[in-house]
Scaffold this active site. Sequence first.
Site, mmCIF file in Angstrom:
data_model
loop_
_atom_site.group_PDB
_atom_site.id
_atom_site.type_symbol
_atom_site.label_atom_id
_atom_site.label_comp_id
_atom_site.label_asym_id
_atom_site.label_seq_id
_atom_site.Cartn_x
_atom_site.Cartn_y
_atom_site.Cartn_z
ATOM 1 N N TYR A 192 -6.540 -2.229 3.650
ATOM 2 C CA TYR A 192 -5.366 -2.980 4.127
ATOM 3 C C TYR A 192 -4.897 -2.508 5.509
ATOM 4 O O TYR A 192 -4.120 -3.188 6.168
ATOM 5 C CB TYR A 192 -4.178 -2.879 3.150
ATOM 6 C CG TYR A 192 -4.443 -3.420 1.756
ATOM 7 C CD1 TYR A 192 -5.600 -4.142 1.473
ATOM 8 C CD2 TYR A 192 -3.540 -3.209 0.721
ATOM 9 C CE1 TYR A 192 -5.847 -4.620 0.195
ATOM 10 C CE2 TYR A 192 -3.772 -3.696 -0.547
ATOM 11 C CZ TYR A 192 -4.931 -4.396 -0.815
ATOM 12 O OH TYR A 192 -5.165 -4.870 -2.076
ATOM 13 N N ILE A 252 2.121 -6.654 -9.452
ATOM 14 C CA ILE A 252 2.408 -6.084 -8.129
ATOM 15 C C ILE A 252 2.640 -7.199 -7.102
ATOM 16 O O ILE A 252 1.873 -7.346 -6.142
ATOM 17 C CB ILE A 252 1.278 -5.122 -7.686
ATOM 18 C CG1 ILE A 252 -0.130 -5.742 -7.898
ATOM 19 C CG2 ILE A 252 1.367 -3.805 -8.435
ATOM 20 C CD1 ILE A 252 -1.270 -4.883 -7.315
ATOM 21 N N LYS A 260 3.668 -9.271 -3.939
ATOM 22 C CA LYS A 260 3.821 -8.896 -2.521
ATOM 23 C C LYS A 260 4.768 -9.871 -1.848
ATOM 24 O O LYS A 260 4.720 -11.082 -2.067
ATOM 25 C CB LYS A 260 2.458 -8.935 -1.836
ATOM 26 C CG LYS A 260 2.488 -8.733 -0.321
ATOM 27 C CD LYS A 260 2.503 -10.040 0.446
ATOM 28 C CE LYS A 260 2.544 -9.843 1.962
ATOM 29 N NZ LYS A 260 2.678 -11.128 2.685
ATOM 30 N N SER A 261 5.615 -9.346 -0.986
ATOM 31 C CA SER A 261 6.381 -10.190 -0.064
ATOM 32 C C SER A 261 6.820 -9.323 1.100
ATOM 33 O O SER A 261 7.058 -8.130 0.925
ATOM 34 C CB SER A 261 7.610 -10.783 -0.758
ATOM 35 O OG SER A 261 8.350 -11.516 0.193
ATOM 36 N N VAL A 262 6.902 -9.939 2.279
ATOM 37 C CA VAL A 262 7.517 -9.227 3.406
ATOM 38 C C VAL A 262 8.898 -9.824 3.701
ATOM 39 O O VAL A 262 9.505 -9.496 4.701
ATOM 40 C CB VAL A 262 6.631 -9.278 4.677
ATOM 41 C CG1 VAL A 262 5.360 -8.449 4.481
ATOM 42 C CG2 VAL A 262 6.294 -10.701 5.086
ATOM 43 N N ARG A 264 13.165 -12.306 -0.998
ATOM 44 C CA ARG A 264 12.169 -12.472 -2.074
ATOM 45 C C ARG A 264 11.835 -11.136 -2.731
ATOM 46 O O ARG A 264 11.627 -11.065 -3.942
ATOM 47 C CB ARG A 264 10.886 -13.078 -1.509
ATOM 48 C CG ARG A 264 10.975 -14.550 -1.191
ATOM 49 C CD ARG A 264 9.682 -14.967 -0.520
ATOM 50 N NE ARG A 264 9.573 -16.393 -0.354
ATOM 51 C CZ ARG A 264 8.564 -16.985 0.280
ATOM 52 N NH1 ARG A 264 7.595 -16.266 0.810
ATOM 53 N NH2 ARG A 264 8.533 -18.295 0.392
ATOM 54 N N ASN A 324 12.222 -11.158 -6.644
ATOM 55 C CA ASN A 324 10.980 -11.015 -7.425
ATOM 56 C C ASN A 324 11.058 -9.812 -8.378
ATOM 57 O O ASN A 324 10.472 -9.831 -9.461
ATOM 58 C CB ASN A 324 9.762 -10.815 -6.511
ATOM 59 C CG ASN A 324 9.432 -12.045 -5.679
ATOM 60 O OD1 ASN A 324 9.901 -13.149 -5.972
ATOM 61 N ND2 ASN A 324 8.638 -11.859 -4.631
HETATM 62 N N1 LIG Z 1 -7.638 -5.207 -5.906
HETATM 63 C C1 LIG Z 1 -7.811 -6.297 -5.203
HETATM 64 O O1 LIG Z 1 -8.945 -6.730 -4.921
HETATM 65 C C2 LIG Z 1 -6.604 -7.057 -4.731
HETATM 66 C C3 LIG Z 1 -6.761 -8.355 -4.223
HETATM 67 C C4 LIG Z 1 -5.609 -9.046 -3.833
HETATM 68 C C5 LIG Z 1 -4.366 -8.439 -3.946
HETATM 69 N N2 LIG Z 1 -4.250 -7.154 -4.410
HETATM 70 C C6 LIG Z 1 -2.919 -6.480 -4.496
HETATM 71 O O2 LIG Z 1 -2.027 -7.322 -5.204
HETATM 72 C C7 LIG Z 1 -0.894 -7.599 -4.393
HETATM 73 C C8 LIG Z 1 -0.334 -8.964 -4.714
HETATM 74 O O3 LIG Z 1 -1.286 -9.971 -4.490
HETATM 75 P P1 LIG Z 1 -1.289 -10.934 -3.188
HETATM 76 O O4 LIG Z 1 -0.642 -10.271 -2.045
HETATM 77 O O5 LIG Z 1 -2.706 -11.395 -3.040
HETATM 78 O O6 LIG Z 1 -0.483 -12.210 -3.648
HETATM 79 P P2 LIG Z 1 0.904 -12.564 -4.357
HETATM 80 O O7 LIG Z 1 1.757 -11.372 -4.561
HETATM 81 O O8 LIG Z 1 0.530 -13.418 -5.518
HETATM 82 O O9 LIG Z 1 1.543 -13.552 -3.290
HETATM 83 C C9 LIG Z 1 1.978 -13.133 -2.030
HETATM 84 C C10 LIG Z 1 2.363 -14.395 -1.277
HETATM 85 O O10 LIG Z 1 3.412 -15.074 -1.973
HETATM 86 C C11 LIG Z 1 4.542 -15.194 -1.134
HETATM 87 N N3 LIG Z 1 5.728 -15.015 -1.968
HETATM 88 C C12 LIG Z 1 6.282 -13.840 -2.373
HETATM 89 N N4 LIG Z 1 7.361 -14.067 -3.160
HETATM 90 C C13 LIG Z 1 7.497 -15.408 -3.244
HETATM 91 C C14 LIG Z 1 8.438 -16.239 -3.898
HETATM 92 N N5 LIG Z 1 9.442 -15.736 -4.622
HETATM 93 N N6 LIG Z 1 8.296 -17.586 -3.793
HETATM 94 C C15 LIG Z 1 7.253 -18.107 -3.058
HETATM 95 N N7 LIG Z 1 6.332 -17.362 -2.407
HETATM 96 C C16 LIG Z 1 6.453 -16.009 -2.508
HETATM 97 C C17 LIG Z 1 4.394 -14.137 -0.054
HETATM 98 O O11 LIG Z 1 5.000 -14.539 1.122
HETATM 99 P P3 LIG Z 1 5.889 -13.557 2.082
HETATM 100 O O12 LIG Z 1 5.222 -12.225 2.110
HETATM 101 O O13 LIG Z 1 5.841 -14.273 3.395
HETATM 102 O O14 LIG Z 1 7.274 -13.514 1.483
HETATM 103 C C18 LIG Z 1 2.874 -14.102 0.105
HETATM 104 O O15 LIG Z 1 2.448 -15.166 0.940
HETATM 105 C C19 LIG Z 1 -1.446 -7.454 -2.970
HETATM 106 O O16 LIG Z 1 -0.437 -7.374 -2.004
HETATM 107 C C20 LIG Z 1 -2.281 -6.226 -3.132
HETATM 108 O O17 LIG Z 1 -1.474 -5.062 -3.139
HETATM 109 C C21 LIG Z 1 -5.351 -6.467 -4.823
#
Ligand SMILES: NC(=O)c1ccc[n+]([C@@H]2O[C@H](COP(=O)([O-])OP(=O)(O)OC[C@H]3O[C@@H](n4cnc5c(N)ncnc54)[C@H](OP(=O)(O)O)[C@@H]3O)[C@@H](O)[C@H]2O)c1
Length: 244
Positions: free
Chosen positions: A37, A211, A213-215, A219, A223
């Site tokens: 990352y 886990i 994610k949001s920046v 949210r 969340n």
């Molecule tokens: N082990 C692996 O291979 C692997 C792969 C993928 C992910 N991960 C881990 O899992 C974490 C979470 O997965 P992810 O980042 O892929 O996706 P996620 O948490 O499912 O989604 C993140 C996205 O959703 C948006 N979001 C956040 N809260 C929201 C809400 N309340 N309403 C609408 N949209 C919202 C965020 O936007 P903003 O940030 O703009 O708010 C971002 O674009 C990652 O950050 C990482 O740490 C691991």
Amino acid sequence: MPLLGFGTWQAHGESAHRAVSVALDAGYRLIDTATAYGNEDLVGRAIAESAVPREEIFITTKLPPERAGREQRTIDESLRMLGVDQLDLWLIHWPPSRGSLVDLWRRLIEIRDAGQTRTIGVSNYSLAQIDSLIAETGEAPAVNQIKWGPRLFNAAEVKGHHERGVVLEGYSPFKTTRLGDPVLTRVAQAHGVSPAQVVVRWHIQHGIVVIPKSVTPARIHTNGDVFGFKLSAEEMAAIDGLGH
Ligand SMILES: NC(=O)c1ccc[n+]([C@@H]2O[C@H](COP(=O)([O-])OP(=O)(O)OC[C@H]3O[C@@H](n4cnc5c(N)ncnc54)[C@H](OP(=O)(O)O)[C@@H]3O)[C@@H](O)[C@H]2O)c1
């Protein structure tokens, strides 16, 4: 291991640093990062600046499997950038495409035994791959981090991890979900919360680590604000049903 954690993939620069600070203030106590990352230094800075003591924060980072053979150097770099002397969890980010699954797992066991991480696990592994690690080393991964969400719900997969004593940690809870789904909006309205909160709460009631994610500070707060309501058995079953 906390059931609620904070994801940091695609969080970069000042927004990553601020997001982790906001998450710690909002009550998240698990931070998920990875060598791949490119933000371990920013995560580390937020942890160092936080009023939350180190021992209350569960820190996960991940080894890219292409670093096989350079595991020691990789964990040394992660620890330096995170500013800590021990990880809580070190994961193999995905199964190695070259080389032996079992040899890499043995290296992680050695590094765990040397004390640089409290626990070790895997990510994106199948149950069959986990079985080969157990068969060859007698040691199951503490965690398997895999893509998860209501539409990916699979009771056999949950049971398989449970039977092997492996914690299922889900990733991409929102990216794998249609937040406007009528089932989620109905349940959300019934509790006066957002569909995103329902998704997070659904994981937690299944005992699955989540886990999000949001920046976006607002949210990040909502969340993680999921301990003031409880989904009924009917609601849980309806959300499980999105996986069929
Ligand atoms: N082990 C692996 O291979 C692997 C792969 C993928 C992910 N991960 C881990 O899992 C974490 C979470 O997965 P992810 O980042 O892929 O996706 P996620 O948490 O499912 O989604 C993140 C996205 O959703 C948006 N979001 C956040 N809260 C929201 C809400 N309340 N309403 C609408 N949209 C919202 C965020 O936007 P903003 O940030 O703009 O708010 C971002 O674009 C990652 O950050 C990482 O740490 C691991």
